[in-house]
Design an enzyme around this catalytic site. Structure first.
Site, PDB file in Angstrom:
ATOM      1  N   GLY A   1       1.048  -1.193   0.041  1.00 53.50           N
ATOM      2  CA  GLY A   1       0.123  -0.211  -0.146  1.00 53.50           C
ATOM      3  C   GLY A   1       1.023   1.135  -0.128  1.00 53.50           C
ATOM      4  O   GLY A   1       0.763   2.028  -1.003  1.00 53.50           O
ATOM      5  N   PHE A   2       1.847   1.169   1.143  1.00 54.96           N
ATOM      6  CA  PHE A   2       2.730   2.522   1.083  1.00 54.96           C
ATOM      7  C   PHE A   2       1.867   3.728   1.242  1.00 54.96           C
ATOM      8  O   PHE A   2       2.341   4.857   0.616  1.00 54.96           O
ATOM      9  CB  PHE A   2       3.707   2.408  -0.121  1.00 54.96           C
ATOM     10  CG  PHE A   2       4.202   0.833  -0.339  1.00 54.96           C
ATOM     11  CD1 PHE A   2       5.068   0.325   0.526  1.00 54.96           C
ATOM     12  CD2 PHE A   2       3.682   0.336  -1.338  1.00 54.96           C
ATOM     13  CE1 PHE A   2       5.743  -0.811   0.448  1.00 54.96           C
ATOM     14  CE2 PHE A   2       4.341  -1.079  -1.493  1.00 54.96           C
ATOM     15  CZ  PHE A   2       4.944  -1.544  -0.800  1.00 54.96           C
TER      16      PHE A   2
ATOM     17  N   GLY B   1       2.263  -6.102   4.939  1.00 50.40           N
ATOM     18  CA  GLY B   1       3.728  -6.635   4.687  1.00 50.40           C
ATOM     19  C   GLY B   1       4.475  -6.420   5.868  1.00 50.40           C
ATOM     20  O   GLY B   1       5.723  -6.813   5.633  1.00 50.40           O
TER      21      GLY B   1
ATOM     22  N   ASN C   1      10.364  -7.848  16.455  1.00 50.66           N
ATOM     23  CA  ASN C   1      10.944  -8.967  15.834  1.00 50.66           C
ATOM     24  C   ASN C   1      11.986  -8.345  14.901  1.00 50.66           C
ATOM     25  O   ASN C   1      11.743  -7.707  14.155  1.00 50.66           O
ATOM     26  CB  ASN C   1       9.791  -9.541  14.816  1.00 50.66           C
ATOM     27  CG  ASN C   1      10.250 -10.603  13.993  1.00 50.66           C
ATOM     28  OD1 ASN C   1      11.369 -10.842  13.709  1.00 50.66           O
ATOM     29  ND2 ASN C   1       9.304 -11.749  13.823  1.00 50.66           N
TER      30      ASN C   1
ATOM     31  N   GLN D   1      11.382  -4.024   7.466  1.00 46.67           N
ATOM     32  CA  GLN D   1      10.793  -2.942   7.453  1.00 46.67           C
ATOM     33  C   GLN D   1      11.739  -1.719   6.910  1.00 46.67           C
ATOM     34  O   GLN D   1      11.707  -0.873   6.076  1.00 46.67           O
ATOM     35  CB  GLN D   1      10.227  -2.505   8.873  1.00 46.67           C
ATOM     36  CG  GLN D   1       8.982  -3.224   8.797  1.00 46.67           C
ATOM     37  CD  GLN D   1       7.877  -2.491   8.066  1.00 46.67           C
ATOM     38  OE1 GLN D   1       7.282  -1.291   8.441  1.00 46.67           O
ATOM     39  NE2 GLN D   1       7.352  -3.242   6.847  1.00 46.67           N
TER      40      GLN D   1
ATOM     41  N   LYS E   1       8.508   1.894  19.260  1.00 48.71           N
ATOM     42  CA  LYS E   1       8.442   3.285  18.539  1.00 48.71           C
ATOM     43  C   LYS E   1       8.150   2.748  17.033  1.00 48.71           C
ATOM     44  O   LYS E   1       8.663   1.586  16.872  1.00 48.71           O
ATOM     45  CB  LYS E   1       9.519   4.020  18.535  1.00 48.71           C
ATOM     46  CG  LYS E   1       9.881   4.383  20.046  1.00 48.71           C
ATOM     47  CD  LYS E   1      10.747   5.864  19.975  1.00 48.71           C
ATOM     48  CE  LYS E   1      12.089   5.241  19.941  1.00 48.71           C
ATOM     49  NZ  LYS E   1      13.153   6.439  20.094  1.00 48.71           N
TER      50      LYS E   1
ATOM     51  N   GLY F   1       8.130   1.723  10.335  1.00 52.18           N
ATOM     52  CA  GLY F   1       7.594   1.529   9.126  1.00 52.18           C
ATOM     53  C   GLY F   1       8.290   2.703   8.121  1.00 52.18           C
ATOM     54  O   GLY F   1       8.437   2.330   7.059  1.00 52.18           O
ATOM     55  N   GLU F   2       8.299   3.773   8.584  1.00 52.18           N
ATOM     56  CA  GLU F   2       8.961   4.831   7.570  1.00 52.18           C
ATOM     57  C   GLU F   2      10.416   5.383   7.650  1.00 52.18           C
ATOM     58  O   GLU F   2      10.834   6.068   6.807  1.00 52.18           O
ATOM     59  CB  GLU F   2       7.710   6.055   7.817  1.00 52.18           C
ATOM     60  CG  GLU F   2       6.380   5.320   7.320  1.00 52.18           C
ATOM     61  CD  GLU F   2       5.277   6.315   7.641  1.00 52.18           C
ATOM     62  OE1 GLU F   2       4.639   6.887   6.785  1.00 52.18           O
ATOM     63  OE2 GLU F   2       5.068   6.714   8.938  1.00 52.18           O
TER      64      GLU F   2
END
Lengths: 177, 331, 734
Positions: free
Chosen positions: C235-236, C463, C629, C636, C697, C700-701
Site C-alpha cells: 500500500g505504502f 507486509g 521481531n 521494514q 516506537k 515503518g517509515e
C-alpha cells in the site's frame, strides 16, 4: 489448426501443474487470466498486466515467462507450471523455505513470481554470485524492497544444493554500464 | 474489439495466406509487444491473430562459414546462447541480454524484436488525440510533452517515437539482411533499408507489406580479428530501455583502425547506423580524439526538445566509451 | 505480572507466521476473491484535466456483448459524502456531476459478464468535453494556495533576527518530483450485497475507515458493512482512503444485485489511489562558523487536487530535528487539476528530510566541518520545542554505530577524492528524527481449552509483519509458544484499529494487546478467586507470572496451573478479554514522546563520463525503541531504504502539458529493480521507549527519510555537484 476461428472462442488442452485441462475460452483471455479466473489458481498475481513487473511469472514448457503477455490459446498442447506446483507432497520447495527463513518478502504479492524466476535460475545454474542473481532476477519487481533478502535466499539454496553455477559462459554479462 | 479470432496454421504458406486475405489479421509471434498493444492498450485493432509461434523457423545455421542465418522465430534467449553468437558476435549477445528480462527473452522472437513497436507513451495511449503514428495527420503530442525516452535522430516535429530495440543496434551495424516471405514470394531486404524514417508518414515503419513475414535474418560475420561491444546506458541498472546505447565492432591493426562498424540505440526513430563515423575512423589511429570526432559526426543534426537534449552529449560519450574500451582491449 | 521483558531491545527473529501462505500462493489478496455470478467492472476515465462533460454516449458500450450496465453521472444515484478521517476528508465522488477536475477522473464504469468484455466495452463509451485550461505545476501563480493548511505551523525565537546575525546564512530551494506509490498489487474491490448488508474485499490499509466510509456513503449502519483485507499487495499509503473506484464497485453491485469485481489497471493506479505530491521547499538556516545552528526557517509548498485535501506535513519535523534556538515553519498547499494526492510512505518527512539533511551537508562544507560532527554538535539533548526530556533518544548511538559499521572515519572530506577507474566514488550521510504518531486501538485476546490463544483486531498486515509481532507479543504476555497463538486481522468486524500507516499500528496494537492480555489474566484469576483447588486462589495480577502455558506465583513457579486446567474445572470453553490503548500523551506529561531516530550512510558510484549513479553501499542505524521481531523489523527498514533509493535516483511521475500522466506504466515509471539494490546494512540501537508499556516506537517509515539526502550528499562527495532536485537522473550530472 487447433482452434475454432469464427466464434471468438478457442478450444484446446493445456497441462497445468501436471494436470490436463480443457480449454474453451474467449480468445482474448490471457494465460494469466485463465489461471486466475478460470482455473482458480490465484497464486499467480497480476501486478501490471503489461509485462513490466514479473508478478505473473510462470513456467511455460519449463521456461519462465510473464503469463500476462501470453494468450491462453497459445498454450494449447503445452505445459504450464505455477507457484502452486512448487511444494510437493506437502513439503515446501527449498526456495520456499529459504524465502521464509530469509524473510524474502513482505506483502508477499510479488513472491510467487520471484519464486518461479528463482526456480528457473537454479535449474539453469545461474546463481554463482549475488550480482548474477540480481541481474537475472531484475524482471521481478518488489515494491516492498525485499530484494536483499530474496537474493540471500536464492544464494543460500544455490550454495546448499550445488546449483550456483560457476559464473562461466552461462553467466550474465550484458552490455549495461 | 468485441471478439478476437485466434488461428494457428501449420505452415508458413498457410499463415501468409490467412493474413493476406484479411485486412484485420496480423501475425502473432512471441506476442510481447503485440498483445500489450492489442489487449491492454487497445491501440492496435486486429480481429484475427494468426499464431506463427510454432512454425519451423527457429534456430540458426552457418552459411559458407560467413553468414549466420537466424530463424525469425528463434527466441532472444536461445540466440543469446548460440555458440556462433557467443564467439563471433559478442555484442549481439550483450544486446540480447541487456534487451529484456529473462521472462521476455524466453518469449520474444528475433523477428518480433525487429518489428517491435515504439514505447512512446503518446502512441501507446489511445486517449491521446495527437499521434501521427497512430492516426496520421493528427500531430504529435510527444513534442510538447515531457519527452525523455524519445528519439533525437531521424525525428522531427511530426514524430519522435524511438525504436527501442537493443538487438537491432548491432545487427544494423553488421549489415544484416532480412529475408521476407509474402504473398508475392520471397525477397531479401538489408536491415539498413528495412526501416522507414517517419518523415511525413510516421505510421509507415518498415517496408513489409500486409501478409509479408520475416522468415530469417542473415548476419554476415565480422572478421575473426574484430572486437565488438554493446554499451547500454539507462537510469535503472536493469530492465529498462536505453537512454542511449552504442554498438561497435572494430578491427585494429598496429594501432590503426582497419574496419569500424558503428550504430546507436536509444536515440533514433530507427536503429541508427553511424555510417559517416565509420568512414572517418577507417584507416586512422585509434585515439580518443578520433573517436570524439566520429561521435560528433554520428550525432549531427539532432532534433532535440528540452527533455531529450541531453541525449546528444550522452550518446556521443557512450560511443566514445565503447570505442575506447575496444581500442584498449586491442592494444 | 511482568508486562514485557522490558530490558530487551531485540525480539526474536521469528519467521513470519503467514510465510507459508505467502510462498505457496495461498494468501488471499482482495483481487483473488470471486463469487459465483460475479460481474466485472471497468472504468472509463477523463481524457481532459479540467472542464465539463458535454456529452456522454454509452449506446455502443451498452450493446456490446456481455455488457450489463454503464454507470455515469447521468444515472448514478445521489450518494452521501464520505466521512472526515484522522487524515482529512474523504475523496470527492467523481460521478456527482459533470465537472472534470483532473485527467483520469472516473467518468463511467462499465459492468459486464467477463473482464475482457468490460474492458473492451469501456473503450466504446464516447465522451465529449468542454475543456477548460487546467491549472498545473506546484509553482503555478493561478493555483489557489492554502496557508497553514494543517494548523501545524510553528515558531519559536526570533528567527529573522537570528538569521540576519548569523555568520553563515544558508538559503536554498529544493524541488521534489511527484511520486506514485505503485504497490505491486493492483487495487481491487469485490463487493457483494446480501439482505441489505454488503461485504467488501477492498485494498485498504484501514478496514475500520473503509467500513465507516461505505456505511456513510450508502446510508447504512456500520454493522451492515463488512470490509475484509486479510492480505494486501502493498500500500505504502495508497490504501489509506476509500477511493472512488471502491465506492463505484459497491454501487454497481447494489444496482445489479450481483457481486461485482473491479480491478484497477496499472495506468489507473497512477490516477486513482493517490501519490506523493510535487513539492518545493525553501530552507534558510543561520549558523556560526564553528558549527552551531542558530536558526531555521522552513517553507514548503505541496500540491493537492482541486476540491480535495491531503496532508503533506513537510516542515513538521524540522523544529525538533536539531537544537536550534529559533525555528519557524510555513506550510502551503496549492490546488491543481491533478489526481488527488495522498500519503506515500513517510509523507512530508521524506521531503523535509531531503532538504534539511542536504542543507546540513552543504553547511558542513561551507564551514569545513565533518558532516557527522556538525550533527553531533547540534544534537537535541532535550526535545527542543518543549524543553522536556525525550521518552527515548538514541540518535547519538545511531550516528556512532552507523558510522562505525559504514567506516565513515576513513572518508576523506574533499569531494572527488575517491575513484575506481571511470567511476567516481562518494560517501554521504543523513540523520533522521521521525515524529511519533498513534491512534486508539482495540484488540481481543482469548485462550481456549487447548491452551492456545487467539488475538483478533481489525488492523491489517500490509507486509509489515503485524501478524507475526502480534503473535510474538501475545505469546510473551501469556507465557505461550508463538505456535500457540493464532492471529486474525484485516476484518472490520473485529475490534477497531487505526490504519496501518504513520508508523503507528505496531505501537497502538501492541498496547491494546498488552491491555487485553492483562485483562485476560485478570479474568483467569477472577475465575479462581474462590477456588480452593487452585494454587492461584485469591491472587492478584501483580503476584503472578506466566511461563510454559501456566499462570504461577511470581516468587514460586511451582505454585500455579495451566489455562486449560482452569477452564476445564470451571466448565468454560474459553475466556475472552478486550483491551484498548489510547496512546496519545496525557496533559502535563513530563517527557516528550519520541518517534524513531536513525542515521543513514550511503556510498555511490558515479560514472564520470556517463553520469550514471549506482548505490554501492547503504547502511542504517535505527532507534525504534523495542524491536518486537528483529527479522521483520529489519525487513521494514531495508524496504524503506529501497524506496529511498527510488526516490533519490529514479522516481518521477511525469505530467504533460494537458495534465495527463505521461509515464503511467511500470515500464516507464521506474521503481528500483533487483540490480539497483546492493546488500543493505541495518543495525538497531537504543532501548525500549519510556512512554509506552511495550517500549515500541514505529519503524515503518523512518528508513526512507534519510536515504535521499544521504545519496545526494554522496553524489556531491563523488562529483562536487550539489543536486537539490529529485530524482538525480544522469542528465543532471552530464
Amino acid at each position: 489448426m487447433a482452434t475454432s476461428s469464427t466464434t471468438g472462442r478457442t478450444t484446446g488442452e493445456v497441462r497445468v501443474n501436471g494436470e490436463a485441462r480443457r480449454l474453451d475460452l474467449d480468445s482474448r483471455v490471457t494465460l494469466l487470466d485463465m489461471l486466475r479466473d478460470h482455473l482458480g489458481l490465484t497464486g499467480t498475481k497480476k501486478g501490471c498486466d503489461q509485462g513490466a513487473c514479473g508478478a505473473c511469472t510462470v513456467h511455460l514448457d519449463g521456461r519462465p515467462v510473464v503469463s500476462c503477455l501470453v494468450l491462453a490459446a497459445q498454450c494449447d498442447g503445452r505445459e504450464v507450471r505455477t507457484v502452486e506446483s512448487l511444494a510437493r507432497d506437502g513439503r515446501l520447495h527449498p526456495l520456499q523455505e529459504a524465502f521464509i527463513r530469509h524473510d524474502g518478502f513482505q506483502c508477499g504479492f510479488c513472491t510467487p513470481g520471484q519464486l518461479m524466476s528463482a526456480a528457473a535460475l537454479l535449474a539453469q545454474r545461474r546463481a554463482s554470485s549475488a550480482d548474477e542473481v540480481r541481474e537475472a532476477m531484475s524482471g521481478n519487481l518488489c515494491r516492498c524492497g525485499a530484494y536483499p533478502n530474496i537474493v540471500a535466499a536464492i544464494r543460500d539454496v544455490a550454495e546448499q544444493n550445488g546449483t550456483a553455477g560457476d559464473g562461466g559462459p552461462g553467466a550474465a554479462r550484458n552490455g549495461a554500464a | 474489439m468485441s471478439a478476437l479470432t485466434y488461428v494457428r496454421p501449420d505452415g508458413v504458406d498457410e499463415a501468409i495466406a490467412l493474413v493476406s486475405a484479411d485486412a484485420g489479421a496480423a501475425f502473432l509471434a512471441g506476442g510481447t509487444t503485440q498483445l500489450d498493444l492489442l489487449l491492454k492498450d487497445g491501440v492496435i485493432e486486429n480481429s484475427t491473430l494468426v499464431d506463427i509461434g510454432r512454425l519451423p523457423l527457429t534456430g540458426t545455421s552457418l552459411l559458407d562459414g560467413a553468414v549466420l542465418r537466424i530463424g525469425a522465430l528463434t527466441t532472444m534467449a536461445d540466440l543469446a546462447e548460440d555458440p556462433v553468437v557467443r564467439e563471433r558476435l559478442p555484442f549481439v549477445r550483450e544486446a540480447l541480454l541487456a534487451g529484456a528480462s529473462i521472462q521476455l527473452r524466453n518469449m520474444a522472437t528475433i523477428g518480433g524484436n525487429l518489428l517491435q513497436r515504439t514505447r512512446c507513451r503518446y502512441f501507446r495511449d489511445r486517449t491521446v488525440a495527437a499521434c501521427n503514428k497512430r492516426r496520421p495527420g493528427t500531430g504529435c503530442a510527444a513534442v510538447i510533452g515531457p519527452a525523455r525516452m524519445h528519439a533525437i535522430l531521424g525525428a522531427d516535429q511530426n514524430c519522435i517515437a524511438l525504436h527501442a530495440s537493443d538487438l537491432c543496434v548491432p545487427l544494423v551495424a553488421l549489415d544484416a539482411e532480412v529475408r521476407v516471405q509474402g504473398p508475392g514470394g520471397e525477397r531479401t531486404v538489408p536491415l539498413t533499408d528495412f526501416y522507414v524514417l517517419p518523415g511525413r508518414s510516421p505510421d509507415v515503419e518498415h517496408v513489409l507489406g500486409h501478409g509479408e513475414m520475416i522468415t530469417h535474418v542473415d548476419v554476415p560475420l565480422p572478421p575473426a580479428t574484430s572486437r565488438s561491444r554493446y554499451l547500454k546506458v539507462r537510469d535503472r541498472a536493469s530492465y529498462e530501455f536505453a537512454l542511449a546505447s552504442a554498438a561497435a565492432a572494430l578491427v585494429v591493426e598496429d594501432g590503426t583502425i582497419a574496419e569500424a562498424r558503428l550504430a546507436l540505440g536509444g536515440v533514433g526513430t530507427v536503429p541508427w547506423r553511424a555510417g559517416e563515423a565509420e568512414e572517418m575512423l577507417r584507416g586512422v589511429p585509434a585515439t580518443t580524439a578520433m573517436f570524439r570526432a566520429a561521435a560528433r559526426a554520428a550525432l549531427r543534426d539532432p532534433y532535440t526538445l528540452p527533455g531529450t537534449a541531453f541525449k546528444v552529449e550522452l550518446a556521443q560519450r557512450t560511443l566514445v566509451r565503447v570505442l575506447e574500451d575496444l581500442a584498449e582491449a586491442a592494444s | 505480572m511482568t508486562a514485557v521483558s522490558s530490558g530487551k531491545l531485540l525480539g526474536e527473529p521469528v519467521d513470519r507466521i503467514d510465510g507459508h501462505l505467502k510462498v505457496t500462493g495461498g494468501a488471499p489478496y482482495p483481487s483473488d476473491f470471486s463469487y459465483p455470478d460475479m460481474a466485472h467492472a471497468a472504468l472509463v476515465q477523463s481524457t481532459v484535466a479540467a472542464g465539463t462533460i458535454r456529452s456522454l454516449d454509452t449506446a455502443g458500450a451498452l450493446v456490446a456483448p456481455g455488457v450489463l450496465t454503464v454507470i455515469t453521472h447521468e444515472n448514478a444515484p445521489a450518494l452521501a459524502e464520505g466521512p472526515m478521517t484522522n487524515i482529512g476528508p474523504s475523496p470527492r465522488f467523481p460521478l456527482a456531476d459533470n465537472r472534470i477536475l483532473h485527467h483520469g477522473q472516473h467518468v463511467a464504469v462499465v459492468v459486464a459478464e467477463t473482464p475482457e468484455q468490460a474492458r473492451d466495452a469501456a473503450r466504446l463509451v464516447r465522451v465529449e468535453y468542454d475543456e477548460a485550461a487546467p491549472v498545473l505545476g506546484v509553482g503555478n501563480p493561478d493555483a489557489p494556495v492554502l496557508t497553514d493548511p494543517y494548523g501545524m505551523e510553528s515558531s519559536r525565537g526570533d528567527v529573522e533576527a537570528a538569521l540576519a546575525a548569523s555568520d553563515v546564512q544558508y538559503d536554498e530551494t529544493f524541488h521534489m518530483a511527484p511520486e506514485t506509490n505503485n504497490p505491486l498489487g493492483l487495487f481491487a474491490t469485490v463487493a457483494r450485497w446480501e439482505d441489505g448488508r454488503v461485504t467488501v474485499h477492498d485494498s485498504s490499509q484501514w478496514p475500520a475507515m473503509a467500513r465507516q466510509s461505505i456505511a456513510t456513503v450508502f446510508g447504512l449502519p456500520e454493522s451492515a458493512v463488512r470490509v475484509l483485507v486479510p492480505y494486501l499487495g502493498g500500500g505504502f499509503g495508497a490504501g489509506l482512503r476509500t477511493w472512488p473506484h471502491a465506492i463505484l464497485a459497491v454501487l454497481a453491485a447494489r444496482m445489479l444485485e450481483r457481486p461485482v469485481k473491479l480491478v484497477l489497471t496499472r495506468p489507473q493506479m497512477f490516477t486513482s489511489v493517490g501519490h506523493r505530491p510535487e513539492s518545493v521547499q525553501r530552507l534558510r538556516i543561520g549558523a556560526t562558523t564553528d558549527g552551531r545552528l542558530l536558526a531555521v526557517d522552513h517553507e514548503a509548498t505541496a500540491t493537492r487536487g482541486a476540491e480535495e485535501m491531503n496532508i503533506e506535513p513537510i516542515t513538521m519535523g524540522t523544529p525538533d530535528a536539531y537544537a536550534w534556538p529559533s525555528a519557524a515553519t510555513h506550510d502551503r498547499l496549492a490546488a491543481l487539476n491533478i489526481p488527488n494526492p495522498g500519503a506515500m510512505r513517510a509523507p512530508g518527512h521524506a521531503e523535509g528530510g531531503f532538504a534539511l539533511e542536504s542543507a546540513l551537508d552543504e553547511i558542513s562544507y561551507r564551514i569545513g566541518m565533518d558532516p557527522l560532527e556538525l550533527r553531533l554538535r547540534n544534537h537535541a539533548e532535550v526535545h527542543p520545542s518543549t524543553g522536556l526530556p525525550w521518552s527515548s533518544n538514541a540518535l547519538r548511538d545511531c550516528y556512532r554505530v552507523g558510522a562505525e559499521r559504514f567506516g565513515w572515519s576513513a572518508r576523506p572530506a574533499e569531494p572527488r577524492s575517491l575513484r575506481d577507474g571511470a567511476w567516481l566514488v562518494g560517501q554521504g550521510m543523513a540523520g533522521v528524527t521521525f515524529s511519533r504518531w498513534a491512534a486508539v486501538c482495540r484488540a481481543q485476546v482469548s485462550v481456549g481449552r487447548d491452551g492456545a490463544a487467539l488475538v483478533r483486531c481489525a488492523g491489517t498486515d500490509i507486509g509489515t509483519g503485524t501478524y507475526t509481532i502480534t503473535a510474538q507479543l501475545a505469546a510473551e504476555l501469556l507465557g505461550l509458544d508463538v505456535e500457540q497463538v493464532r492471529v486474525e486481522l484485516g476484518d472490520s468486524d473485529l475490534p477497531l484499529a487505526p490504519q496501518s500507516g504513520g508508523s503507528g499500528l505496531a505501537l497502538a496494537l501492541s498496547g491494546a494487546v498488552e491491555d487485553a492480555a492483562r485483562n485476560l489474566l485478570r479474568a483467569f484469576l477472577d475465575t479462581v478467586r474462590d477456588d480452593d483447588s487452585s494454587p492461584l486462589r485469591g491472587r492478584s495480577l501483580d503476584e503472578v507470572a506466566v511461563t510454559g502455558g501456566r499462570i504461577h506465583l511470581a516468587n514460586d513457579p511451582s505454585a500455579g496451573e495451566d489455562y486449560a486446567a482452569i477452564l476445564d474445572r470451571h466448565g468454560l470453553r474459553e475466556l475472552v478479554a478486550d483491551g484498548e490503548k489510547d496512546p496519545s500523551p496525557p496533559e502535563g506529561l513530563s517527557m516528550a514522546p519520541a518517534g524513531a531516530f536513525a542515521a543513514q550512510f550511503a556510498e555511490v558510484r558515479v560514472h564520470e563520463e556517463l553520469g550514471i549513479v549506482r548505490v554501492s553501499r547503504l547502511a542504517s542505524a535505527v532507534d525504534a525503541g523495542r524491536v518486537l521481531n528483529e527479522k521483520t523489523a529489519r525487513s521494514q527498514v531495508i524496504g524503506a531504504m529501497v524506496l529511498g533509493i527510488g526516490m533519490a535516483l529514479l522516481e518521477e511521475t511525469s505530467f504533460d502539458a494537458g495534465g495527463r500522466i505521461a509515464n503511467a506504466t511500470l515500464g516507464d515509471y521506474l521503481i528500483p529493480a533487483h540490480a539497483d539494490v546492493p546488500d543493505l546494512d541495518v543495525a538497531f540501537v537504543g532501548g525500549p521507549d519510556a512512554f509506552n508499556a511495550v517500549g515500541v516506537k514505529g519503524l515503518g517509515e523512518v528508513g526512507v527519510v534519510g536515504v535521499p539526502a544521504a545519496i545526494a550528499n554522496a553524489v556531491h562527495h563523488a562529483t562536487g555537484r550539489r543536486i537539490r532536485s529529485l530524482p538525480i537522473t544522469l542528465d543532471k550530472l552530464l
